[in-house]
Design a protein around this motif. Structure first.
Motif, PDB file in Angstrom:
ATOM      1  N   ALA A  33       1.116  -0.624  -0.012  1.00  0.00           N
ATOM      2  CA  ALA A  33      -0.346   0.006  -0.157  1.00  0.00           C
ATOM      3  C   ALA A  33       0.859   1.448  -0.489  1.00  0.00           C
ATOM      4  CB  ALA A  33      -1.300   0.127   1.082  1.00  0.00           C
ATOM      5  N   PHE A  34       0.453   2.448   0.586  1.00  0.00           N
ATOM      6  CA  PHE A  34       0.799   3.603   0.119  1.00  0.00           C
ATOM      7  C   PHE A  34       1.011   4.377   0.915  1.00  0.00           C
ATOM      8  CE2 PHE A  34      -1.874   3.915  -3.147  1.00  0.00           C
ATOM      9  CZ  PHE A  34      -2.890   5.150  -2.536  1.00  0.00           C
ATOM     10  N   TYR A  35       1.164   3.609   2.696  1.00  0.00           N
ATOM     11  CA  TYR A  35       0.297   4.184   4.138  1.00  0.00           C
ATOM     12  C   TYR A  35       2.192   4.516   5.006  1.00  0.00           C
ATOM     13  CZ  TYR A  35      -4.007   4.816   2.031  1.00  0.00           C
ATOM     14  OH  TYR A  35      -5.075   4.322   1.398  1.00  0.00           O
ATOM     15  N   LEU A  36       2.345   4.725   5.897  1.00  0.00           N
ATOM     16  CA  LEU A  36       2.834   4.431   7.256  1.00  0.00           C
ATOM     17  C   LEU A  36       2.115   4.441   8.236  1.00  0.00           C
ATOM     18  CD1 LEU A  36       5.539   6.561   5.660  1.00  0.00           C
ATOM     19  CD2 LEU A  36       6.889   3.944   6.899  1.00  0.00           C
ATOM     20  N   PHE A  37       2.095   4.149   9.495  1.00  0.00           N
ATOM     21  CA  PHE A  37       1.235   3.909  10.643  1.00  0.00           C
ATOM     22  C   PHE A  37       1.959   4.046  11.888  1.00  0.00           C
ATOM     23  CE2 PHE A  37      -1.885   2.528  12.580  1.00  0.00           C
ATOM     24  CZ  PHE A  37      -3.133   3.773  13.170  1.00  0.00           C
ATOM     25  N   PRO A  38       3.240   5.414  11.939  1.00  0.00           N
ATOM     26  CA  PRO A  38       4.016   4.993  13.490  1.00  0.00           C
ATOM     27  C   PRO A  38       3.087   5.468  14.634  1.00  0.00           C
ATOM     28  CG  PRO A  38       4.417   6.996  12.336  1.00  0.00           C
ATOM     29  CD  PRO A  38       3.216   6.074  11.177  1.00  0.00           C
ATOM     30  N   ASP A  39       3.838   4.870  15.677  1.00  0.00           N
ATOM     31  CA  ASP A  39       2.720   5.213  16.997  1.00  0.00           C
ATOM     32  C   ASP A  39       3.821   5.989  17.915  1.00  0.00           C
ATOM     33  OD1 ASP A  39       2.874   5.087  19.591  1.00  0.00           O
ATOM     34  OD2 ASP A  39       2.640   3.125  20.513  1.00  0.00           O
ATOM     35  N   VAL A  40       3.859   6.948  17.585  1.00  0.00           N
ATOM     36  CA  VAL A  40       3.794   8.649  18.293  1.00  0.00           C
ATOM     37  C   VAL A  40       3.400   9.020  19.277  1.00  0.00           C
ATOM     38  CG1 VAL A  40       4.548   9.702  16.203  1.00  0.00           C
ATOM     39  CG2 VAL A  40       2.225   9.794  17.545  1.00  0.00           C
ATOM     40  N   SER A  41       3.285   7.601  20.497  1.00  0.00           N
ATOM     41  CA  SER A  41       1.897   8.195  21.698  1.00  0.00           C
ATOM     42  C   SER A  41       2.775   8.804  23.196  1.00  0.00           C
ATOM     43  CB  SER A  41       1.152   6.808  21.798  1.00  0.00           C
ATOM     44  OG  SER A  41       1.984   5.446  21.811  1.00  0.00           O
TER      45      SER A  41
END
Ligand SMILES: Cc1ncc(COP(=O)(O)O)c(C=O)c1O
Length: 390
Positions: A321-329
């Motif tokens: 796909a064309f997404y990044l989903f970083p955990d920035v919490s």
């Protein structure tokens, strides 16, 4: 005005709402890097547009059969043969107005009111609302960033109940880019079959998988267990055809017939001109599509290399796909206490629009879409980093 109770069961699409805000800011002259929407920045290849122009000139402007004309359904079958080596019959496929309609048709046909639809988290933002609209109850199965967002049969077993009726499976995933291996897919599909849970396999990013990963389609499983799974695909992402609205379903002939009962009362056939364009795309030369995939992979590499140096941020490497989903919490603070505040802050400070992770069920994360030009992405990443660590 009085509205039906049903209208309280679901929300409008979160992605589209945020995109509207970006367009509004832009109309006020504010320059924004829009990393919100999942729409390839490439134009539809010329040979596909030419097929649409020819269809218009030939006055192919009339109704077609509800599941799509034979030309396109046969093109879909040849696509499955060419890409996956799968043989199926014309009764096993139907085309719809986008992947969205194809997914909704299937949900409408397999769930009863009160049935539970298991949705791995993070999920594509529309699944819970679609399930609710079909009268079902969405039930969430978490898979956190720290475990690479990969759902397993054990995770699914934890949320299974006697009302579990369907499972939404999405590989490659929006928003995480997770792409399951053939073994992982088999394990999930076997678990579902054992418990008579129908699987809706959303494969709309099947051509956007980055080597060495490969696409493990549920179509092979379907061949063996045709009553246990429906495979949904679309031309939107792989062929840069979002606005054309074309999706398709591979399923048992009985389910296809039921889906068409729904479609016949909602939209009838998908646009006849789009059908001609879609047939050309599926039967055509894939070299432009491969070039788009290479560009996305280059951006994935660049963005992943950058984000993985950000202290405190967890970002599994997306394989599709064309997404990044970083955990920035770990970076949440008084000035940005959660994902929504974080996205608002980044819109104001960095002029970069991102999606809050809560739209996908995980408020620890934010979603970056890299369907933008390399230089826009590079500059946006620098601005986000600067704002996050200011
Ligand atoms: C995972 C997933 N499934 C389905 C769709 C819907 O695709 P379409 O635009 O063809 O309706 C999208 C679109 O964003 C998506 O990301």
């Amino acid at each position: 005005m009085r509205f039906s109770q049903r209208m309280n069961l679901f929300k409008p699409s979160a992605t589209l709402a945020l995109n509207d805000r970006v367009l509004e800011l832009r109309s006020e002259g504010v320059e924004i890097a829009n990393l919100v929407v999942g729409d390839p920045d490439f134009n539809t290849p010329e040979f596909i547009k030419d097929a649409a122009k020819r269809a218009l000139d030939e006055n192919r402007t009339h109704y077609t059969p509800v599941p799509g004309g034979l030309e396109l359904r046969e093109a879909v079958l040849r696509y499955f043969k060419r890409v996956y080596g799968l043989e199926a019959a014309v009764e096993n496929v139907a085309v719809s107005t986008g992947g969205k309609q194809a997914l909704f048709n299937v949900l409408m046909c397999v769930v009863d009111p009160g049935d539970e639809v298991i949705i791995p988290v993070p999920y594509w933002t529309s699944y819970p609302d679609m399930a609710a609209l079909a009268g079902a109850v969405p039930v969430f199965a978490p898979s956190p960033a720290s475990r690479g967002f990969r759902i397993t049969p054990e995770d699914l077993e934890r949320v299974r109940t006697p009302r579990s009726r369907a499972l939404m499976l999405n590989s490659p995933s929006n928003p995480t880019g997770v792409t399951y291996t053939a073994e992982e897919m088999e394990a999930i599909l076997e678990w579902a079959r054992r418990h008579e849970i129908f699987v809706i396999s959303d494969e709309v990013y099947d051509q956007l998988v980055y080597p060495p990963a490969g696409q493990a389609s549920a179509c092979h499983w379907w061949k063996r267990h045709p009553e246990s799974v429906a495979v949904v695909n679309a031309l939107s992402k792989s062929f840069a055809m979002t606005g054309w609205r074309m999706g398709y379903t591979l399923a048992h002939a009985d389910l296809i017939r039921q889906c068409m009962k729904v479609q016949s009362q909602v939209t009838s056939n998908p646009c006849s001109i789009t059908q001609a364009a879609a047939a050309a795309a599926l039967e055509g030369d894939f070299s432009e599509m491969r070039a788009m995939r290479e560009a996305f992979m280059r951006r994935r590499d660049m963005a992943y290399a950058e984000i993985s140096t950000w202290e405190g941020v967890i970002c599994p490497c997306p394989e599709g796909a064309f997404y990044l989903f970083p955990d920035v919490s770990a970076l949440y603070s008084e000035k940005m206490p959660d994902d929504t505040a974080c996205c608002r802050y980044l819109l104001d400070e960095a002029r970069v629009a991102l999606m809050p992770g809560s739209a996908f069920g995980d408020s620890r994360c934010v979603r970056f879409s890299y369907s933008v030009a390399d230089e826009v992405l590079e500059s946006a990443l620098h601005r986000v980093k600067k704002a996050l660590y200011a």
